[in-house]
Design a protein around this motif. Structure first.
Motif, PDB file in Angstrom:
ATOM      1  N   PHE A  86      29.288  79.448  20.309  1.00 31.07           N
ATOM      2  CA  PHE A  86      28.685  79.997  21.317  1.00 31.07           C
ATOM      3  C   PHE A  86      28.389  81.818  21.528  1.00 31.07           C
ATOM      4  N   PHE A  87      27.624  82.228  21.688  1.00 35.82           N
ATOM      5  CA  PHE A  87      27.358  83.537  21.873  1.00 35.82           C
ATOM      6  C   PHE A  87      27.741  84.346  23.621  1.00 35.82           C
ATOM      7  N   VAL A  88      27.975  84.862  23.317  1.00 32.20           N
ATOM      8  CA  VAL A  88      27.420  85.570  25.408  1.00 32.20           C
ATOM      9  C   VAL A  88      27.774  86.991  25.266  1.00 32.20           C
ATOM     10  N   GLY A  89      26.055  87.512  25.670  1.00 35.02           N
ATOM     11  CA  GLY A  89      25.972  89.086  25.480  1.00 35.02           C
ATOM     12  C   GLY A  89      25.919  89.737  26.994  1.00 35.02           C
ATOM     13  N   GLN A  90      27.076  90.174  27.012  1.00 37.86           N
ATOM     14  CA  GLN A  90      26.706  90.462  28.732  1.00 37.86           C
ATOM     15  C   GLN A  90      26.566  92.169  28.887  1.00 37.86           C
ATOM     16  N   PHE A  91      25.385  92.298  29.898  1.00 34.47           N
ATOM     17  CA  PHE A  91      25.190  94.455  30.132  1.00 34.47           C
ATOM     18  C   PHE A  91      25.883  93.721  31.703  1.00 34.47           C
ATOM     19  N   GLY A  92      26.475  94.768  31.735  1.00 34.84           N
ATOM     20  CA  GLY A  92      27.018  95.346  33.661  1.00 34.84           C
ATOM     21  C   GLY A  92      26.638  96.518  33.991  1.00 34.84           C
ATOM     22  N   LEU A  93      26.159  96.606  35.369  1.00 35.40           N
ATOM     23  CA  LEU A  93      26.138  97.950  35.861  1.00 35.40           C
ATOM     24  C   LEU A  93      26.471  98.118  37.316  1.00 35.40           C
ATOM     25  N   ASP A  94      27.190  99.280  37.807  1.00 32.93           N
ATOM     26  CA  ASP A  94      27.575  99.272  39.109  1.00 32.93           C
ATOM     27  C   ASP A  94      27.253 100.629  38.834  1.00 32.93           C
ATOM     28  N   TYR A  95      26.050 101.336  40.417  1.00 30.15           N
ATOM     29  CA  TYR A  95      25.656 102.327  40.144  1.00 30.15           C
ATOM     30  C   TYR A  95      25.279 102.969  41.684  1.00 30.15           C
ATOM     31  N   ASP A  96      25.988 103.541  41.874  1.00 27.17           N
ATOM     32  CA  ASP A  96      26.071 104.202  43.193  1.00 27.17           C
ATOM     33  C   ASP A  96      24.924 106.048  43.396  1.00 27.17           C
ATOM     34  N   ASN A  97      24.765 106.126  44.694  1.00 28.16           N
ATOM     35  CA  ASN A  97      23.936 107.182  44.310  1.00 28.16           C
ATOM     36  C   ASN A  97      23.888 107.115  46.645  1.00 28.16           C
ATOM     37  N   THR A  98      24.525 108.467  46.517  1.00 25.72           N
ATOM     38  CA  THR A  98      25.221 109.077  48.370  1.00 25.72           C
ATOM     39  C   THR A  98      24.483 109.912  48.446  1.00 25.72           C
ATOM     40  N   ASN A  99      23.489 110.849  49.460  1.00 30.39           N
ATOM     41  CA  ASN A  99      23.485 111.389  49.723  1.00 30.39           C
ATOM     42  C   ASN A  99      24.031 111.911  51.135  1.00 30.39           C
ATOM     43  N   TYR A 100      24.743 113.013  51.086  1.00 31.55           N
ATOM     44  CA  TYR A 100      25.684 113.346  52.354  1.00 31.55           C
ATOM     45  C   TYR A 100      24.491 114.996  52.634  1.00 31.55           C
ATOM     46  N   THR A 101      24.968 114.643  53.913  1.00 34.83           N
ATOM     47  CA  THR A 101      24.022 115.986  55.044  1.00 34.83           C
ATOM     48  C   THR A 101      24.962 115.869  55.908  1.00 34.83           C
ATOM     49  N   SER A 102      25.426 117.118  56.758  1.00 34.08           N
ATOM     50  CA  SER A 102      26.116 117.695  57.408  1.00 34.08           C
ATOM     51  C   SER A 102      24.727 118.785  58.242  1.00 34.08           C
ATOM     52  N   GLU A 103      25.035 118.139  59.747  1.00 33.50           N
ATOM     53  CA  GLU A 103      24.227 119.274  60.436  1.00 33.50           C
ATOM     54  C   GLU A 103      25.474 120.031  61.716  1.00 33.50           C
ATOM     55  N   ILE A 104      25.972 120.683  61.588  1.00 38.15           N
ATOM     56  CA  ILE A 104      26.432 120.986  62.293  1.00 38.15           C
ATOM     57  C   ILE A 104      26.173 122.180  63.097  1.00 38.15           C
ATOM     58  N   SER A 105      26.190 122.323  64.265  1.00 40.30           N
ATOM     59  CA  SER A 105      25.674 123.018  65.485  1.00 40.30           C
ATOM     60  C   SER A 105      26.291 124.260  65.593  1.00 40.30           C
ATOM     61  N   VAL A 106      25.791 125.251  66.051  1.00 39.68           N
ATOM     62  CA  VAL A 106      25.413 126.485  66.669  1.00 39.68           C
ATOM     63  C   VAL A 106      26.557 126.516  67.225  1.00 39.68           C
ATOM     64  N   THR A 107      27.297 127.043  67.632  1.00 37.97           N
ATOM     65  CA  THR A 107      28.446 126.899  68.824  1.00 37.97           C
ATOM     66  C   THR A 107      27.965 127.367  69.806  1.00 37.97           C
ATOM     67  N   ARG A 108      27.253 128.495  69.875  1.00 35.49           N
ATOM     68  CA  ARG A 108      26.369 129.622  71.010  1.00 35.49           C
ATOM     69  C   ARG A 108      25.738 130.248  71.022  1.00 35.49           C
ATOM     70  N   ILE A 109      24.792 130.446  71.996  1.00 41.84           N
ATOM     71  CA  ILE A 109      23.828 131.260  71.579  1.00 41.84           C
ATOM     72  C   ILE A 109      23.391 132.489  72.748  1.00 41.84           C
ATOM     73  N   LEU A 110      24.006 132.840  73.557  1.00 34.74           N
ATOM     74  CA  LEU A 110      24.484 134.336  73.860  1.00 34.74           C
ATOM     75  C   LEU A 110      25.774 134.164  73.984  1.00 34.74           C
ATOM     76  N   PRO A 111      25.886 135.885  73.689  1.00 34.98           N
ATOM     77  CA  PRO A 111      24.979 136.704  74.016  1.00 34.98           C
ATOM     78  C   PRO A 111      24.037 136.680  72.517  1.00 34.98           C
ATOM     79  N   SER A 112      24.557 136.450  70.924  1.00 33.36           N
ATOM     80  CA  SER A 112      23.930 135.283  69.743  1.00 33.36           C
ATOM     81  C   SER A 112      24.243 134.884  69.757  1.00 33.36           C
TER      82      SER A 112
END
Lengths: 1206, 582
Positions: A607-633
């Motif tokens: 007998f014959f065994v044929g196999q296809f395997g896929l490991d797929y990952d996709n990651t979106n990274y987002t960094s929202e870094i706050s401003v540290t000061r608003i005054l004087p600027s």
């Protein structure tokens, strides 16, 4: 399918909890969808068999059944030799009926495991008494249950000696007429041991079936997914069943439940907590190349999984410890984990498996019962358990007289000083001025603990499965939400969909499709808090007050503290809290593991065994870094995005052969074929330049800075890579009866990580198994097996490590347009060739007593990893950093054992205990030329401590500076009475690798109640703990109270005008000779010697202060640390404990359920023993196991789980 | 048969495809493959554009300044506004453990290692030259000579830091000889002599090599030479000036070697203008990728000007008065909140009460009005230095040469054609022009952080007459000084003023060689300390990766062993006895 493709159906973008209504709607949608998918397979169990044979051997019958059903048989030739020939005339009967007919008069019995029918001898007691007199027929009503009390649906109940049989209904109930009160019922069902049950006059019976545990135990998954009878295996394989992972509640990923469950398999998490990476290490895999992968290969349903080492502060995403793809696996979907440890076991996986293989099989619908629908719900409290023991007696300052005053509103007030060290005055509850000029009490606070909260997690799994003779299917959906202990803004939520289907489409072909889809969103993972470790966690102030009223100003942004005279610790603690409060670092991952398989039965032998395997990952990274000061600027702030994609594609074709010879005395099975594996990775990212213009708006359009050539790398980043492996494999097993097995396997790899001329390598493996109890009967021993395996395997290296290419970049800007070419950093004296590992192992597997109440499994292995591919460091004055060469030979050897026992076994009580462990040793037997010292890597940056693999020594030794010592080994103190470091030579101070580790599992069952305890232990393995060193130096650990005062053993002294400490009395005032008029009480004389005026060593009598002594541990420059800063990391931990109760049938019936089990469990409960103080033993940064620079509490979990069967 | 042929073709195609796939994936697609371009010009550009050779490095400067205990702090070029609140200064007198004098910026930031590894291009180019013939070889040889010049320059700097270094077997690990993988440490004087000899050879051969290049090669060089656009005369003058500097440095310990070569050097081309080159981009001190000025920007609280410099620029009262004060003062220093110029002191006992009394500062470099309104002491001028996005790369200057010539004349090492005091005057004039040019090129005034308040940072350049008068003033002081040491004090004061934070390593080398200018003692809780670090330690990696050779120099691996060029008669009075010096 569209919904799945978007990957968003199950994700909640804002907040942690969706509305309950939405949740219900979504779950119903999922369940209905699953049911819809399964309708096509709801055909029942009626695969038909026709057999018309006279005096046929069982072997022939089996072949016919296999041809008609696709079920294969697993049997011991010697066992089968006891079978009688059979005469059958069956037409269109079920498989169960056919088997019943075959085994009706046989001394054999059978059980069905997946698509395999396992044949065993009947036990002697299974003989039936003949009826003694003519009696009228009797109607029997009964119910068939499994061990947990759940009904067994569609079980076949046959009256022994007749063709009369019936299947149980959805409640496991049946009604059957038997010829007499002594009739014997034969009850069989897929997944259970066939049982005979004597009526003895009863008309209402309850029959409990035992799951085919023995049969499952006897079948193991080996390389390339080939299932083998355990008796035929010539090497060590550890199997952990899926249910083992769930007994103490589901964990975020299955490996968190793997501690101590498989001998020789080390599991570690690190400071990043359960959201972070895991270190899995088999047989102490260790390479001379610190960048070489030493992790095992992970394979899920035949799919090779993309993997990476864990790290904190790495280059992935925003630098957090994101773990790897194995983190995503869902415990509820795991059928079993088989761990192939040795070289022979892994030969067929080739290069990728140089460090062992972890084979994960997900659940299928085979053996589904009832409606095949289950639900599992669990709520878990994640409780921080801090081991940090801070002293709360003394505040900031350099001595008890270090009291600082200032003027506030015209009055002199005492203030909390701007100090780093906590050797100051005692806390006295008086009023003091805080840094923001408010008045507070001079009292200790539990600031460190206040930075953590109770987290929690919620896990809901719904699965539905169905099975028939045509195939089976299972679909499952899991929703998991986790709130971390560090912040309300730190969480993870997962949606997992798992599908597993197979179908026998025709006599020629059957197909399998497995797909696991994950969408995992995480926010604000844990990051290093090394800065706080360096500058301390003073208990002088309330951290919430610090953050809310000092670190932040009225605008809600960071205050300019430059004129506030605050210690660095304030800034560090504030910054830590700020990052968790204001910043959002998120990773949104879509991950799919898919396998498609076709099996073609060309003939009864091929007998014959044929196999296809896929490991797929996709990651979106987002960094929202706050401003540290608003005054004087407006200042600070950033918005960064990046995307990472990894794939592993595997294509595999195997032609299999299976046949008996010489009247079935010999059996030959084997296969040969080709495998192609391609791995790719790609990342792309961009971000704002120079901060943000407007607070709170995270967009590239809000960029404050100006792009330029100099910051181009911030504007865009891109990296990619791929490597490929072509392979030819072959394997053959020749057995003689069931006593001897000879297994040969070989693989040839062509590996793109090696130079084209040297990229091909061959590795052979062989094993022999002798089941000697087939030849010699040994009292009380059921099975005695000895096995021997040998293999010589090869390995490539990291992608692009072996090519010495040039870098090219452009210099462009005002007045310059030029090309810049960078040479490779290494020297490549010649083309690299594969590294090799040669291993043999010797093992035994013995089972004793009735019901196999004692099972002993022991393995000894020895391997040499030689011809290793490393960058051998050279002096950088050569202009290169290393030589890329094949060097070295490291021998590893060890002993692994596992003993399972059932000390108590009665009708109502069963107590199982398993103890396992592994002892690992190594020796560097060859380096390079006359090189005897090899520095593998620095222990920590910027110091003289390193992890070495020195010739003739165990690999992984920590080499660093010792104390200066006299000829007798006594430590030498300086003129100030403090130990000094001898930085002229390095000595061995420990080893990063553990010596022994393992676990203990105890399962106690009383009727429907079960109680589990799981321990794991480790001995050996040295760790460098920044927390212990630096917080000692800062005087903040409770251990630094020693010598602080008379009560804690301190000596009295005063300081004279030369700065010398002069012994004095605690209860006397300072003498006239005192320089400052103070008597100090924190004196100590360190044991050791000093140099006298004649330059000779004499006993030390110099009084030094506790402050001076402890401060010597705070080495900010990390040029050297006191050797006793290295800590042993031995421990015994109560890892898990659980009570589970299966509700009585009468209750579940009322609820229209098949079963319901309630589980109360705890994990990571406490340490029975641990050698390292102040930190959790698993606090290493990035799970490397031996450097700690991030102190988070340990995490204790308490869960309440409900499992329901429909 | 037909089927057999088809199968054969199929398998052949498959195997060929596999082989090609394996080869393709062995190579990194984002790295340079063979045959794409001539690598030699790019290799040269790579080195010249790398930090730590000519372009000064962010990380190094961060740690140089951060704690105030690095060479810049001890040589009193640049310092924090120290008071008792910085208790780590209690170890100021420690020259042993690293807790006092702190060589972390050098040892941990890879100065030693990268000086070699960033010159791996030298052996790469050499290999290319050796493998070529004809015009291609001649074109490549020009780059080899230039990269050799860089190697010689950097090697001398290494000696100035460490004394013995691997040299004669260094820089050539790819030759495959293990003695080159683990090179021995060589005698520093021999290295200096060899470097000086080789520089002499280059001074002669550079113009010839250039003329032997093809015209295409010269065009490529003009693009690839990011420093001088292929102007070989500048490289030649730089080589000769560097040679002169090294000869003066070695003259104190081997005058017989140095003197004739100094004379020879004076006959060869020397700079006739300041030798600098502009970067190809405006530097951004506020974000990743910044250079040395970013190290200053992020440690702006450690960029105060010490009194040892300030007193030599600002005379009379604290205000700047043209004609009385050094005309460079307002372009090098930044005014305080009082509108004047004040330096920080190393007498912490007197400075602490000033701080405690409320004389503080703005600790960031991002808001000029805040700095101008809150700083109690003078930082280095933002416009000229710290926030000068147009800051060029410094290589050599006329003023530096003038001061070398002055010393040559003063010590009779050779005849320069002028008197020492005339050279001193030239130095003052050239230095003043240099600093006003830097200031004039700065566009900080339009930076938002300047907030329109940058005018005080851009003083009007005094007239040439005023500058010349100041040159005369210093020259007169020089003449009035009695002994050679007294004159050297004046000379080195000028070298410190001229090079200051721009070239602190050169200042430190000259300070260690001559013992001038004398420093302020460090007073801390009544204790008066006068530590004098002589060198920095080797990186730990050498003890690990080159242990046999390292063991031969480990006894001198401290911070107090003198560099070989320190003469026995170095000024013994390294510190002033009090703070009343002039």
């Amino acid at each position: 399918m569209h919904l799945i493709a978007t990957g968003k159906l199950f994700s909640f973008q804002k907040g942690f909890c969706p509305t309950p209504k939405l949740l219900v709607v979504m779950k119903l949608t999922i369940i209905l969808w699953i049911i819809g998918c399964l309708q096509v397979q709801a055909e029942g169990y009626a695969q038909k068999v026709s057999l018309t044979q006279k005096n046929a051997s069982l072997t022939d019958i089996f072949k016919m059944i296999r041809k008609q059903t696709g079920y294969s048989f697993l049997y011991n030739d010697r066992t089968l030799s006891k079978a009688k020939k059979v005469t059958l005339d069956l037409r269109d009967v079920t498989l169960e009926e056919a088997l019943q007919a075959c085994f009706n008069e046989q001394p054999l019995t059978y059980s069905i495991v997946d698509k395999t029918i396992v044949i065993k001898e009947k036990e002697a007691m299974q003989t039936t008494a003949a009826p003694t007199a003519e009696t009228p027929p009797l109607e029997i009503k009964g119910q068939v249950l499994d061990e947990s009390g759940k009904p067994v649906v569609a079980a076949t109940v046959t009256v022994k000696g007749t063709k009369k049989s019936i299947a149980t209904d959805e409640n496991g109930l049946f009604t059957l007429t038997v010829p007499d009160p002594n009739a014997v019922l034969v009850i069989s069902s897929i997944g259970f041991q066939t049982r005979e049950f004597k009526i003895t006059g009863r008309t209402l019976v309850s029959i409990t079936l035992t799951q085919s545990a023995t049969a499952i135990d006897d079948v193991v998954v080996t390389a390339l997914g080939v299932k083998r009878e355990k008796a035929s295996i010539g090497y060590a394989v550890s199997t952990v069943k899926g249910e083992e992972l769930l007994k103490s509640g589901a964990t975020m990923n299955p490996f968190l439940a793997l501690y101590g469950k498989a001998s020789g398999v080390g599991v570690n998490t690190g400071a990043a907590g359960p959201m972070g990476g895991l270190k899995i290490n088999i047989r102490g895999a260790f390479s001379l190349n610190p960048n070489q992968n030493t992790r095992p290969l992970f394979v899920v349903d035949g799919v090779i999984i993309s993997d990476r080492a864990t790290s904190m502060g790495g280059t992935v995403g925003a630098g957090y410890d994101y773990g790897a793809n194995i983190n995503d696996l869902n415990s509820e979907d795991i059928e079993s984990i088989d761990i192939l440890k040795g070289a022979k076991a892994t030969v067929l996986y080739g290069t990728d498996a140089a460090n062992g293989v972890v084979l994960i099989t997900t659940k299928s619908g085979k053996g589904a019962k009832g409606f095949g629908m289950t639900g599992a719900f669990q709520y878990t409290i994640e409780q921080p358990k801090s081991y940090l023991d801070l002293q709360k007696e003394y505040g900031l300052g350099s001595s008890i007289y270090d009291t600082v005053y200032t003027t506030r509103n015209g009055q002199t007030v005492r203030q909390i000083p701007n100090e780093r060290f906590s050797f100051g005055p005692k806390f006295d509850g008086s009023d003091v001025m805080f840094y923001d000029s408010t008045m507070v009490k001079n009292s200790p606070h539990d600031g460190y603990r206040s930075m953590f909260q109770n987290g929690h997690s919620y896990n809901a799994n719904v699965a539905i499965s169905g099975s028939s003779e045509k195939g089976s299917m299972r679909a499952s959906y899991t929703n998991y939400k986790y709130l971390d202990i560090i912040s309300p803004n730190s969480w993870q939520q997962r949606n997992t969909f798992s599908f597993n289907g197979n179908i026998k489409a025709s006599k020629l072909a059957s197909f399998e499709l497995v797909s696991n889809i994950y969408n995992i969103v995480s926010q604000n993972r844990r990051e290093q808090n090394g800065a706080s470790i360096a500058w301390g966690f003073p208990v002088d102030f309330d951290y919430n007050n610090l953050y809310n009223n000092l670190y932040k100003d009225a605008t809600g942004y960071q205050r300019d503290l430059s004129n506030y005279g605050v210690p660095t610790a304030v800034g560090d603690i504030g910054a830590y809290k700020w990052a968790l409060d204001k910043n959002r670092n998120k990773d949104d991952k879509f991950h799919i593991i898919t396998s498609a398989k076709a099996i073609l039965n060309f003939s009864k032998h091929v007998f014959f065994v044929g196999q296809f395997g896929l490991d797929y990952d996709n990651t979106n990274y987002t960094s929202e870094i706050s401003v540290t000061r608003i005054l004087p600027s407006v200042a600070g702030g950033a918005f960064n995005v990046s995307k990472e994609n990894n794939t592993v594609q595997t294509y595999q074709t195997l032609l299999n052969y299976d046949n008996d010879f010489n009247h079935s005395d010999f059996h030959l099975s084997g296969f040969g074929g080709a495998i192609y594996r391609l791995r790719t990775t790609e990342t792309i990212g961009t971000g704002t330049i120079g901060g943000l213009n407007f607070p709170g708006w995270y967009s590239l359009n809000n960029q404050a800075g100006i792009p330029s050539a100099a910051n181009l790398y911030q504007l865009r980043s891109y990296s990619r890579g791929s490597d490929v492996l072509y392979s030819a494999v072959a394997s053959a097993t020749l057995s003689w009866k069931s006593e001897f097995y000879l297994d040969l396997s070989a693989r040839e790899d062509w590996n793109s990580t090696l130079p084209p001329g040297n990229n091909r390598y061959f590795y052979p493996g062989a094993s022999i198994t002798w089941n000697y109890t087939d030849r010699f009967k040994i009292p009380a021993m059921n099975r005695g097996q000895v096995r021997f395996a040998w293999a010589d395997v090869g390995n490539g290296t990291n992608r692009y490590f072996a090519n010495n290419q040039y870098d090219l970049s452009y210099i462009s800007g005002a007045g310059a347009q030029a090309v810049s070419v960078g040479p490779p950093s290494n020297i490549l004296p010649g083309a690299l060739s594969p590294e090799r590992k040669r291993e043999f192992e010797l093992g035994i597997n013995n089972t004793f007593f009735k019901n196999n109440r004692v099972v002993v499994d022991i393995d000894y292995y020895r391997n040499n990893v030689y011809h290793q591919i490393i960058s051998l460091p050279v002096s950088q004055a050569s202009s290169s950093s290393g030589l890329l060469i094949n060097v070295g030979n490291v021998r590893n050897w060890g002993l692994e054992f596992s003993v399972t026992g059932t000390p108590v076994l009665t009708r109502d009580i069963r107590w199982d205990i398993t103890v396992n462990g592994a002892r690992q040793q190594s020796k560097v037997v060859e380096l390079y030329r006359d090189l005897s010292v090899y520095v593998r890597n620095s222990l920590i940056n910027g110091n003289g401590a390193s992890v070495n693999a020195n010739l003739g020594r165990p690999a992984g030794e920590i080499m660093s500076y010792d104390y200066n010592r006299d000829d007798n080994g006594n430590r030498v103190v300086s003129s100030s009475g403090i130990y000094t470091i001898d930085n002229t030579k390095s000595v061995e101070l420990g080893n990063v690798n553990p010596k022994i580790y393992g676990g203990l599992l105890s399962d106690f069952h009383y009727k429907s109640l079960s109680f589990r305890i799981g321990l794991d232990y480790k001995y050996g393995g040295t760790i460098f703990s920044y927390t212990n060193d630096r917080l000692t130096g800062d005087g903040q650990l409770a251990s630094t109270l020693k010598y602080r005062d008379e009560q804690h053993g301190g000596l009295a002294y005063y300081i004279d005008n030369t700065g010398t400490n002069i012994p004095w009395q605690h209860n006397q005032g300072a003498p006239a000779g005192s320089a400052d008029g103070h008597v100090y009480h924190d004196g100590l004389i360190l044991p050791g010697v000093k140099l006298d005026a004649n330059n000779k060593y004499v006993k030390n009598d110099i009084i030094t202060s506790a402050t001076n002594y402890y401060e010597s541990y705070a080495n900010d420059l990390a040029t050297a640390f006191p050797p006793d800063g290295l800590k042993k990391n031995d421990y015994i931990k109560l890892r898990e404990a659980a009570i589970a109760y299966a509700l009585p049938k009468k209750i579940t019936e009322r609820l229209h359920l098949q079963s319901m089990t309630v589980t109360l469990a705890g994990r990571n409960l406490f340490y029975l023993y641990k050698t390292i103080p102040n930190i959790d033993v698993e606090s290493a940064t990035g799970a490397d196991g031996y450097v700690e620079n991030t102190v988070f509490p340990g995490q204790r979990t308490f869960s309440l789980g409900l499992n329901v069967g429909f | 048969m037909r089927r057999a042929i088809l199968y054969s073709l199929f398998f052949t195609a498959t195997l060929t495809g596999c082989k090609k796939d394996l080869t393709n994936k062995f190579n990194n697609p984002d790295q340079l493959g063979s045959g794409v371009t001539d690598i030699v010009p790019g290799l040269f550009t790579n080195t010249v554009s790398n930090n730590k050779l000519f372009i000064q490095d962010y990380g190094e400067w961060f740690y140089l300044l951060n704690d105030g205990l690095g060479p810049t702090g001890y040589e009193q070029i640049c310092q924090r506004y120290i008071s008792y609140r910085y208790d780590w200064f209690s170890a100021y007198n420690d020259l042993t453990t690293g807790n006092g004098f702190d060589d972390y910026a050098i040892t941990s930031q890879g100065y030693f290692e990268t000086s070699y590894t960033r010159l791996k291009t030298w052996e790469s180019i050499r290999a290319e030259v050796n493998a070529r013939s004809g015009q291609a070889k001649l074109d490549a040889d020009m780059y080899f000579k230039l990269i050799t010049l860089v190697k010689l320059y950097q090697s001398a700097k290494l000696v100035d830091f460490f004394n013995s270094i691997p040299y004669f077997n260094a820089f050539e690990g790819t030759t495959g000889n293990s003695s080159n993988w683990y090179p021995a440490y060589d005698d520093p004087k021999s290295i200096y002599e060899s470097v000086i000899t080789d520089l002499g050879g280059l001074v002669d051969s550079l113009p010839i090599a250039y003329n032997l290049m093809s015209s295409t090669g010269q065009q490529i060089l003009a693009a690839q030479d990011i420093a001088f656009k292929g102007d070989i005369s500048k490289w030649t003058k730089f080589a000769n000036a560097t040679r002169l500097k090294l000869l003066v440095r070695i003259a104190g310990v081997d005058a017989s070697f140095a003197k004739p070569l100094i004379t020879e050097t004076l006959t060869k081309p020397l700079p006739t203008e300041d030798i600098t080159f502009p970067l190809w981009y405006d530097t951004d001190q506020k974000s990743a990728g910044g250079l040395w000025m970013r190290g200053m920007y992020e440690n702006i609280y450690a960029t105060f000007i010490p009194n040892i410099l300030m007193k030599r620029m600002n005379y009379g009262d604290t205000a700047y008065t043209s004609g009385i004060d050094d005309p460079r003062l307002p372009v090098i220093a930044m005014p305080t909140k009082y509108g004047d110029y004040r330096g920080v002191s190393y007498n912490i006992d007197t400075q602490t009460p000033i701080y405690t009394a409320g004389n503080k500062y703005y600790p960031y470099g991002d808001n000029l009005p805040s700095s101008l309104s809150r700083n109690s002491f003078s930082m280095y001028n933002f416009a000229t230095i710290v926030r000068n996005g147009k800051m060029p790369v410094y290589m050599f200057s006329l003023a530096e040469m003038d001061l070398l010539l002055a010393e040559i004349e003063l010590k009779g090492l050779a005849s320069t054609g002028k008197t020492a005091d005339q050279h001193i005057k030239d130095a003052v004039i050239n230095s003043t022009n240099f600093w006003y040019n830097l200031n004039g090129s700065s566009d900080f005034n339009v930076d938002p952080d300047a907030a329109g308040a940058a005018a005080p940072l851009y003083p009007v350049k005094p007239s040439d007459a005023v500058i010349a008068n100041w040159g005369d003033t210093i020259s007169t002081k020089f003449l009035a000084a009695g002994s050679v040491d007294d004159k050297m004090e004046i000379l080195m004061e000028q070298k410190f003023i001229h090079l200051n934070i721009l070239h602190p390593y050169e200042c430190w080398a000259e300070l260690r060689r001559t013992g001038h200018p004398k420093l302020e003692p460090f007073t801390w809780h009544g204790a008066v300390w006068t530590p004098f670090p002589e060198r920095v330690r080797y990186p730990n990696e050498e003890s690990i990766n080159n242990p046999t050779n390292f063991s031969k120099v480990s006894s001198e691996n401290n911070m107090t062993s003198k560099i070989f060029w320190v003469p026995s008669d170095r000024n013994p009075t390294l510190y002033w006895s009090d703070y009343n010096y002039k």
